[in-house]
Design a protein around this motif. Structure first.
Motif, PDB file in Angstrom:
ATOM      1  N   THR A 193      -5.421 -14.042   4.892  1.00 38.18           N
ATOM      2  CA  THR A 193      -5.614 -13.280   3.666  1.00 38.18           C
ATOM      3  C   THR A 193      -6.282 -14.144   2.603  1.00 38.18           C
ATOM      4  O   THR A 193      -6.055 -15.354   2.535  1.00 38.18           O
ATOM      5  CB  THR A 193      -4.272 -12.785   3.114  1.00 38.18           C
ATOM      6  OG1 THR A 193      -3.471 -13.913   2.744  1.00 38.18           O
ATOM      7  CG2 THR A 193      -3.535 -11.964   4.153  1.00 38.18           C
ATOM      8  N   LEU A 223      -3.585  -4.887   3.855  1.00 41.43           N
ATOM      9  CA  LEU A 223      -2.537  -5.194   2.900  1.00 41.43           C
ATOM     10  C   LEU A 223      -2.262  -3.965   2.045  1.00 41.43           C
ATOM     11  O   LEU A 223      -3.131  -3.091   1.892  1.00 41.43           O
ATOM     12  CB  LEU A 223      -2.949  -6.361   1.997  1.00 41.43           C
ATOM     13  CG  LEU A 223      -3.210  -7.716   2.666  1.00 41.43           C
ATOM     14  CD1 LEU A 223      -3.654  -8.730   1.619  1.00 41.43           C
ATOM     15  CD2 LEU A 223      -1.986  -8.210   3.404  1.00 41.43           C
ATOM     16  N   THR A 260      -8.201  -6.473   0.769  1.00 43.30           N
ATOM     17  CA  THR A 260      -6.959  -5.980   1.370  1.00 43.30           C
ATOM     18  C   THR A 260      -7.182  -5.491   2.798  1.00 43.30           C
ATOM     19  O   THR A 260      -6.222  -5.252   3.524  1.00 43.30           O
ATOM     20  CB  THR A 260      -6.359  -4.837   0.532  1.00 43.30           C
ATOM     21  OG1 THR A 260      -7.276  -3.726   0.506  1.00 43.30           O
ATOM     22  CG2 THR A 260      -6.072  -5.286  -0.892  1.00 43.30           C
TER      23      THR A 260
END
Length: 326
Positions: free
Chosen positions: A52, A78, A184
């Motif tokens: 991430t 995410l 994300t």
């Protein structure tokens, strides 16, 4: 007694003959013509961590260990609820800034019209004063009105510039928030196979948190070590053959992609002191990308095997080392 002794002699002779045959086959098999070098190595592939860029809660993982993925394929997501709210606020601020600029431009147009009027009034006053029909004090007052209108116009122009800067800042905030929203969604940077899943949905990850490890199956190679007498004759692109332990019936083509510029000791796994004391060069043998693509489902890393490198480009390959693929 004599029969037993003769039987023992026959058995010993048979064992010796068998051992000799095995030894002879081993020597014959391992013997190579001049211009070739043989050594052992292990198949390796480039490993890429999919991680991430921002902190967040892992909402979903769309792949399993062993899955083949394409470059750009979505691997995980995410939770983006908070970021979408931030994006909506940034877009609203951008619209507000555009409206503020329109109001500032309208105010500037009004101030310019006031300046035009004040200048016209000053011109008329000066004409009347020259004819004696207007006072000098009245002309001075109109000059002051012109100066005031000019200052108001300058302030309105500054307000327009400030509103334009606010639009740029709001647009940058929108772009930044959209970029965070894009972060994300995690995608595979290259085509390959998922080696490990390192997180589970619902887990809160820090920035840089690893989600999965990807094996790049377009960059598979075997690392070997060769003595200086062989490595010194190698050139990038030199041909090699790989015979892997799990599939010894096949001969896989490869090519030298890297030769270390400095000598180094052999790995610690070498047993004898003589070999440990011999300086070796690290060499990488790369398997052709088109061959890997055709057999991507068969590619395994960590597999050990034997590598034969042609150090003399003029030496013909032995028949038993002809390329043989599944």
């Amino acid at each position: 007694m004599r029969i037993g002794r003769w039987m023992a002699i026959v058995i010993i002779a048979a064992v010796a003959a068998g051992a000799g045959a095995i030894y002879w086959r081993s020597v014959t098999r391992d013997a190579l013509p001049e211009g070739f070098a043989r050594t052992n190595g292990r198949i390796e592939a480039e490993q890429i961590d999919i991680a991430t860029k921002i902190a967040g809660r892992l909402a979903d993982i769309t792949v399993e260990e062993g899955d083949m993925v394409e470059a750009g394929q979505v691997v995980a997501r995410l939770d983006d609820v908070q970021i979408r709210a931030q994006l909506a606020a940034a877009e609203a601020e951008h619209r507000r800034a555009i409206q503020a600029k329109a109001e500032a431009e309208a105010q500037l147009a009004y101030r310019r019209s006031e300046l035009v009027y004040a200048r016209a009034e000053l011109s008329r006053g000066e004409t009347l004063a020259a004819r004696g029909h207007f006072t000098r004090e009245g002309v001075d007052q109109r000059r002051m009105q012109v100066a005031t209108a000019q200052a108001a116009e300058a302030a309105a122009m500054a307000a327009v510039d400030q509103a334009a800067a606010a639009i740029d800042a709001a647009a940058a905030q929108v772009a930044q928030t959209r970029a965070i929203l894009d972060d994300t969604v995690l995608t595979a940077p290259r085509a390959g196979r998922i080696q490990y899943r390192l997180a589970v949905p619902g887990e809160v990850l820090a920035a840089g948190g690893r989600i999965a490890t990807l094996l790049d199956l377009t960059d598979v190679q075997m690392t070997i070590f060769l003595p200086a007498r062989d490595a010194g004759r190698l050139a990038t692109g030199a041909e090699a053959r790989l015979i892997l332990d799990p599939i010894p019936e096949y001969v896989v083509p490869a090519a030298v992609s890297f030769v270390a510029g400095e000598a180094q000791f052999t790995p610690k796994s070498v047993e004898t002191r003589e070999e440990r004391d011999t300086l070796m060069f690290r060499v990488k043998l790369r398997i052709p990308a088109d061959l890997l693509a055709a057999h991507a489902d068969r590619v395994k890393t960590g597999v050990r095997g034997t590598a034969v490198v042609r150090v003399d480009p003029a030496a013909p390959w032995p028949a038993e080392l002809a390329v043989k693929l599944p």
